[in-house]
Design an enzyme around this catalytic site. Structure first.
Site, PDB file in Angstrom:
ATOM      1  N   HIS A 176     -51.694  21.689-102.423  1.00 13.74           N
ATOM      2  CA  HIS A 176     -50.721  21.037-101.548  1.00 13.74           C
ATOM      3  C   HIS A 176     -51.358  19.990-100.639  1.00 13.74           C
ATOM      4  O   HIS A 176     -52.533  20.073-100.320  1.00 13.74           O
ATOM      5  CB  HIS A 176     -50.053  22.082-100.637  1.00 13.74           C
ATOM      6  CG  HIS A 176     -49.479  23.237-101.376  1.00 13.74           C
ATOM      7  ND1 HIS A 176     -49.832  24.539-101.103  1.00 13.74           N
ATOM      8  CD2 HIS A 176     -48.601  23.290-102.396  1.00 13.74           C
ATOM      9  CE1 HIS A 176     -49.175  25.358-101.922  1.00 13.74           C
ATOM     10  NE2 HIS A 176     -48.422  24.616-102.718  1.00 13.74           N
ATOM     11  N   HIS A 203     -51.202  19.017 -96.857  1.00 13.10           N
ATOM     12  CA  HIS A 203     -50.781  19.623 -95.597  1.00 13.10           C
ATOM     13  C   HIS A 203     -50.606  18.557 -94.524  1.00 13.10           C
ATOM     14  O   HIS A 203     -51.145  17.458 -94.625  1.00 13.10           O
ATOM     15  CB  HIS A 203     -51.782  20.693 -95.158  1.00 13.10           C
ATOM     16  CG  HIS A 203     -51.591  21.990 -95.868  1.00 13.10           C
ATOM     17  ND1 HIS A 203     -51.278  23.156 -95.223  1.00 13.10           N
ATOM     18  CD2 HIS A 203     -51.647  22.294 -97.188  1.00 13.10           C
ATOM     19  CE1 HIS A 203     -51.158  24.133 -96.105  1.00 13.10           C
ATOM     20  NE2 HIS A 203     -51.373  23.630 -97.307  1.00 13.10           N
ATOM     21  N   HIS A 235     -46.976  22.451 -95.063  1.00 14.53           N
ATOM     22  CA  HIS A 235     -47.032  21.394 -96.073  1.00 14.53           C
ATOM     23  C   HIS A 235     -46.405  20.136 -95.493  1.00 14.53           C
ATOM     24  O   HIS A 235     -45.485  20.209 -94.679  1.00 14.53           O
ATOM     25  CB  HIS A 235     -46.266  21.802 -97.328  1.00 14.53           C
ATOM     26  CG  HIS A 235     -46.781  23.056 -97.956  1.00 14.53           C
ATOM     27  ND1 HIS A 235     -46.092  23.742 -98.916  1.00 14.53           N
ATOM     28  CD2 HIS A 235     -47.924  23.753 -97.756  1.00 14.53           C
ATOM     29  CE1 HIS A 235     -46.786  24.800 -99.279  1.00 14.53           C
ATOM     30  NE2 HIS A 235     -47.903  24.824 -98.576  1.00 14.53           N
ATOM     31  N   HIS A 263     -39.574  24.563 -99.825  1.00 11.72           N
ATOM     32  CA  HIS A 263     -40.685  24.481-100.769  1.00 11.72           C
ATOM     33  C   HIS A 263     -40.154  24.577-102.193  1.00 11.72           C
ATOM     34  O   HIS A 263     -39.227  25.332-102.484  1.00 11.72           O
ATOM     35  CB  HIS A 263     -41.669  25.630-100.507  1.00 11.72           C
ATOM     36  CG  HIS A 263     -42.819  25.637-101.448  1.00 11.72           C
ATOM     37  ND1 HIS A 263     -43.884  24.778-101.320  1.00 11.72           N
ATOM     38  CD2 HIS A 263     -43.069  26.388-102.546  1.00 11.72           C
ATOM     39  CE1 HIS A 263     -44.745  25.013-102.296  1.00 11.72           C
ATOM     40  NE2 HIS A 263     -44.279  25.977-103.057  1.00 11.72           N
ATOM     41  N   HIS A 305     -40.920  19.739-100.585  1.00  8.77           N
ATOM     42  CA  HIS A 305     -41.818  19.139 -99.606  1.00  8.77           C
ATOM     43  C   HIS A 305     -42.539  17.989-100.300  1.00  8.77           C
ATOM     44  O   HIS A 305     -42.902  18.112-101.480  1.00  8.77           O
ATOM     45  CB  HIS A 305     -42.894  20.132 -99.153  1.00  8.77           C
ATOM     46  CG  HIS A 305     -42.388  21.382 -98.521  1.00  8.77           C
ATOM     47  ND1 HIS A 305     -43.162  22.520 -98.464  1.00  8.77           N
ATOM     48  CD2 HIS A 305     -41.215  21.682 -97.914  1.00  8.77           C
ATOM     49  CE1 HIS A 305     -42.494  23.470 -97.845  1.00  8.77           C
ATOM     50  NE2 HIS A 305     -41.311  22.989 -97.511  1.00  8.77           N
ATOM     51  N   ASP A 344     -45.760  19.247-101.865  1.00 10.97           N
ATOM     52  CA  ASP A 344     -45.741  20.282-102.904  1.00 10.97           C
ATOM     53  C   ASP A 344     -46.215  19.707-104.231  1.00 10.97           C
ATOM     54  O   ASP A 344     -45.448  19.090-104.967  1.00 10.97           O
ATOM     55  CB  ASP A 344     -44.323  20.849-103.079  1.00 10.97           C
ATOM     56  CG  ASP A 344     -43.859  21.684-101.908  1.00 10.97           C
ATOM     57  OD1 ASP A 344     -44.713  22.072-101.081  1.00 10.97           O
ATOM     58  OD2 ASP A 344     -42.649  21.958-101.817  1.00 10.97           O
ATOM     59  N   HIS A 349     -55.178  26.796-102.427  1.00 17.52           N
ATOM     60  CA  HIS A 349     -54.875  28.141-101.937  1.00 17.52           C
ATOM     61  C   HIS A 349     -55.489  29.223-102.819  1.00 17.52           C
ATOM     62  O   HIS A 349     -55.920  28.968-103.939  1.00 17.52           O
ATOM     63  CB  HIS A 349     -53.358  28.318-101.846  1.00 17.52           C
ATOM     64  CG  HIS A 349     -52.758  27.511-100.734  1.00 17.52           C
ATOM     65  ND1 HIS A 349     -52.588  28.004 -99.466  1.00 17.52           N
ATOM     66  CD2 HIS A 349     -52.341  26.222-100.696  1.00 17.52           C
ATOM     67  CE1 HIS A 349     -52.067  27.065 -98.698  1.00 17.52           C
ATOM     68  NE2 HIS A 349     -51.898  25.966 -99.420  1.00 17.52           N
ATOM     69  N   ARG A 408     -56.193  29.905 -97.626  1.00 13.62           N
ATOM     70  CA  ARG A 408     -56.758  28.615 -98.017  1.00 13.62           C
ATOM     71  C   ARG A 408     -58.197  28.783 -98.468  1.00 13.62           C
ATOM     72  O   ARG A 408     -59.033  29.280 -97.720  1.00 13.62           O
ATOM     73  CB  ARG A 408     -56.665  27.660 -96.843  1.00 13.62           C
ATOM     74  CG  ARG A 408     -55.207  27.347 -96.512  1.00 13.62           C
ATOM     75  CD  ARG A 408     -54.966  27.257 -95.044  1.00 13.62           C
ATOM     76  NE  ARG A 408     -53.534  27.240 -94.793  1.00 13.62           N
ATOM     77  CZ  ARG A 408     -52.980  26.503 -93.873  1.00 13.62           C
ATOM     78  NH1 ARG A 408     -53.713  25.723 -93.114  1.00 13.62           N
ATOM     79  NH2 ARG A 408     -51.687  26.546 -93.701  1.00 13.62           N
TER      80      ARG A 408
END
Length: 193
Positions: free
Chosen positions: A69, A71, A102, A110, A119, A122, A159, A182
């Site tokens: 993702h 962020h 995100h 999401h 998002h 995403d 992640h 993370r």
């Protein structure tokens, strides 16, 4: 919030406007906890407005998926946790307010990278391959390297679990894809051409 963790709209107001052709960016990902997961992600904004995302992340086990993702923040002062969390703060006027993890300027739920509403950050999953290296190369039409919705100065996060693309049966599925903690992160910056 102030300092390093300001929203991008505050920190890039005076950034130079670049043409939409040939803009390159890179994020060098590191694992602040033990250094095992690392790599790089390259971004190139094409003439048609899409962004080509490519790279290699090492130590992702073969055939295993990991959430991937963009962020909201490019702040890694507290490792990958400061890149944007679901923070709550209480005050006399507000009971509870989320600051999304995100990058999500449209305030959508999401979802997966192929979904119409998602998002902006995403990007789905990366998949470990031969030698435990995740190699990827794809196009995305929502992320941008220029303009008011630029991802420059934000962060890329890998992640610890697979992103369920918002299709899980928990409340977190529509917020984070249940992708867990993370493993590695890096700030996105302009790349020297």
């Amino acid at each position: 919030m102030g300092g390093v963790a300001q929203k991008m709209t505050d920190t890039v107001k005076n950034a130079p406007v670049l043409g939409s052709s040939g803009v390159h960016a890179v994020a060098v990902l590191t694992d602040p906890s033990n250094g095992q997961v690392y790599g790089h992600v390259d971004f190139v904004e094409a003439n048609d407005g899409t962004v080509i995302v490519s790279g290699e992340i090492k130590n992702i086990p073969d055939k295993q998926k990991r959430g991937f993702h963009i962020h909201e923040f490019g702040d890694t002062t507290n490792g990958c946790t400061s890149a944007g969390n679901y923070h709550r703060f209480l005050s006399m006027e507000f009971a509870c307010l989320y600051v999304g993890a995100h990058y999500n300027p449209d305030n959508n739920e999401h979802a997966g990278p192929q979904d119409q509403l998602r998002h902006v950050g995403d990007l789905g999953n990366i998949v470990g391959g031969s030698g435990n290296v995740a190699k990827f190369n794809f196009k995305d039409s929502l992320i941008k390297l220029t303009g008011s919705r630029s991802i420059i100065g934000r962060s890329v996060v890998v992640h610890e679990k697979e992103d369920d693309l918002g299709r899980g049966n928990t409340a977190d599925s529509k917020k984070t894809g249940n992708a867990g903690g993370r493993m590695a992160c890096g700030v996105i910056g302009f790349k020297k051409s």
